[in-house]
Design a protein around this motif. Sequence first.
Motif, PDB file in Angstrom:
ATOM      1  N   PRO A  27       0.777  -1.262  -0.006  1.00  0.00           N
ATOM      2  CA  PRO A  27      -0.163  -0.083  -0.084  1.00  0.00           C
ATOM      3  C   PRO A  27       0.997   1.326  -0.012  1.00  0.00           C
ATOM      4  O   PRO A  27       1.850   1.090   0.452  1.00  0.00           O
ATOM      5  CB  PRO A  27      -0.792  -0.050   1.232  1.00  0.00           C
ATOM      6  CG  PRO A  27      -0.644  -1.552   1.567  1.00  0.00           C
ATOM      7  CD  PRO A  27       0.734  -1.981   1.219  1.00  0.00           C
ATOM      8  N   VAL A  28       0.225   2.396  -0.251  1.00  0.00           N
ATOM      9  CA  VAL A  28       0.926   3.737  -0.433  1.00  0.00           C
ATOM     10  C   VAL A  28       1.079   3.852   1.055  1.00  0.00           C
ATOM     11  O   VAL A  28       0.241   3.828   1.737  1.00  0.00           O
ATOM     12  CB  VAL A  28       0.053   4.613  -1.078  1.00  0.00           C
ATOM     13  CG1 VAL A  28       0.599   6.036  -0.991  1.00  0.00           C
ATOM     14  CG2 VAL A  28      -0.252   4.294  -2.600  1.00  0.00           C
ATOM     15  N   PRO A  29       2.265   4.411   1.512  1.00  0.00           N
ATOM     16  CA  PRO A  29       2.579   4.796   2.874  1.00  0.00           C
ATOM     17  C   PRO A  29       1.580   5.869   3.391  1.00  0.00           C
ATOM     18  O   PRO A  29       1.296   6.652   2.521  1.00  0.00           O
ATOM     19  CB  PRO A  29       4.021   5.207   2.924  1.00  0.00           C
ATOM     20  CG  PRO A  29       4.738   4.620   1.778  1.00  0.00           C
ATOM     21  CD  PRO A  29       3.462   4.374   0.761  1.00  0.00           C
ATOM     22  N   LYS A  30       1.370   5.740   4.671  1.00  0.00           N
ATOM     23  CA  LYS A  30       0.288   6.941   5.305  1.00  0.00           C
ATOM     24  C   LYS A  30       0.981   8.269   5.010  1.00  0.00           C
ATOM     25  O   LYS A  30       2.033   8.588   4.968  1.00  0.00           O
ATOM     26  CB  LYS A  30       0.340   6.625   6.867  1.00  0.00           C
ATOM     27  CG  LYS A  30      -0.881   7.695   7.368  1.00  0.00           C
ATOM     28  CD  LYS A  30      -0.946   7.329   8.615  1.00  0.00           C
ATOM     29  CE  LYS A  30      -1.719   8.296   9.431  1.00  0.00           C
ATOM     30  NZ  LYS A  30      -1.986   8.078  10.869  1.00  0.00           N
ATOM     31  N   ASP A  31       0.091   9.389   4.457  1.00  0.00           N
ATOM     32  CA  ASP A  31       0.313  10.794   4.359  1.00  0.00           C
ATOM     33  C   ASP A  31       1.359  10.967   3.056  1.00  0.00           C
ATOM     34  O   ASP A  31       1.973  11.773   2.967  1.00  0.00           O
ATOM     35  CB  ASP A  31       1.074  11.329   5.511  1.00  0.00           C
ATOM     36  CG  ASP A  31      -0.056  11.289   6.786  1.00  0.00           C
ATOM     37  OD1 ASP A  31      -1.355  11.329   6.371  1.00  0.00           O
ATOM     38  OD2 ASP A  31       0.326  11.000   7.655  1.00  0.00           O
ATOM     39  N   PRO A  82       4.902   9.394 -16.272  1.00  0.00           N
ATOM     40  CA  PRO A  82       4.412   9.422 -14.838  1.00  0.00           C
ATOM     41  C   PRO A  82       3.140   8.675 -14.371  1.00  0.00           C
ATOM     42  O   PRO A  82       2.274   9.216 -15.121  1.00  0.00           O
ATOM     43  CB  PRO A  82       4.840  10.695 -14.262  1.00  0.00           C
ATOM     44  CG  PRO A  82       4.566  11.540 -15.262  1.00  0.00           C
ATOM     45  CD  PRO A  82       4.990  10.684 -16.667  1.00  0.00           C
ATOM     46  N   THR A  83       2.915   7.906 -13.359  1.00  0.00           N
ATOM     47  CA  THR A  83       1.537   7.687 -13.016  1.00  0.00           C
ATOM     48  C   THR A  83       1.790   8.028 -11.450  1.00  0.00           C
ATOM     49  O   THR A  83       2.715   7.365 -10.705  1.00  0.00           O
ATOM     50  CB  THR A  83       1.356   6.085 -13.168  1.00  0.00           C
ATOM     51  OG1 THR A  83       1.176   5.947 -14.733  1.00  0.00           O
ATOM     52  CG2 THR A  83       0.235   5.946 -12.629  1.00  0.00           C
ATOM     53  N   GLY A  89      -6.064   4.625  -3.621  1.00  0.00           N
ATOM     54  CA  GLY A  89      -5.965   3.662  -4.794  1.00  0.00           C
ATOM     55  C   GLY A  89      -6.617   4.491  -6.041  1.00  0.00           C
ATOM     56  O   GLY A  89      -6.472   3.749  -7.243  1.00  0.00           O
ATOM     57  N   GLN A  90      -6.742   5.794  -6.074  1.00  0.00           N
ATOM     58  CA  GLN A  90      -6.770   6.455  -7.142  1.00  0.00           C
ATOM     59  C   GLN A  90      -5.507   6.712  -8.081  1.00  0.00           C
ATOM     60  O   GLN A  90      -4.446   6.910  -7.508  1.00  0.00           O
ATOM     61  CB  GLN A  90      -7.463   7.872  -6.792  1.00  0.00           C
ATOM     62  CG  GLN A  90      -8.540   8.036  -6.026  1.00  0.00           C
ATOM     63  CD  GLN A  90      -8.998   9.251  -5.560  1.00  0.00           C
ATOM     64  OE1 GLN A  90      -8.103  10.009  -5.052  1.00  0.00           O
ATOM     65  NE2 GLN A  90     -10.162   9.900  -5.710  1.00  0.00           N
TER      66      GLN A  90
END
Length: 250
Positions: A27-31, A82-83, A89-90
């Motif tokens: 997952p993308v890290p918090k903040d 870039p993405t 999750g957007q």
Amino acid sequence: MNCIMTLLLKRHFGSLETCTGSAAPGPVPKDHIRLYSMRFCPFAQRTRLVLNAKGMKHDIININLRNKPDWFLEKNPLGLVPTLETQSGQVIYESPITCDYLDEVYPQKKLLPSDPFERAQQKMLLEHFSKVTPYFYKIPVSRAKGEDVSALEAELKEKLSQLNETLVKKKTKFFGGDSITMIDYMMWPWFERMEIMELKHCLDSTPQLKKWTEHMLEDPTVKATMFSTEIYKVFYKSYMEGNPNYDYGL
């Protein structure tokens, strides 16, 4: 190096390219916001410049563009960098869109002008610049084939002279005024590569544009995201030979 080992090293150092067969990242890290990138891609550098200039918390996962992971293509079927990916999750891609998104969602340091007309001017200038970038590929490739590039260089010089005239009329250090704004970062990556692409002489008759490049080189954000000519030289040599060394210089 196999793909699983590459991913493990990348997670440790935050740099190596992921490839087909690699496990999807966590997952993308918090903040944070996540950028899927390629270290030498000028379009991806646009987004890295904006992230850096705004001081945003982010992590970067680099993609092997010749051997894209299946999980990346699920996030972005076009396989483009870039993405961006948010914590929810957007997914956002295309360099101008990612940069505009970052400026809207994270307003700590605005890079786009607040005035609608000034914003429109920057977008029109960016549209003009989109006709310039193909020359940074056409000329080196044609030269490598032993073709005469004088006509292409003349066309590039004409387009650069138009950019020079824009600065002359504005009487400012940068394209958005006396401080760096979005349009400067959107254009910079190609000028950073002029020396390695043997195009620096095309600035000889554009003194204001040449001064702009000198001012840009003084910017901390530009310094933080650029590579040396030597590193570019090795990468682009491997790229032209058909086996790009995405991890060179790590």
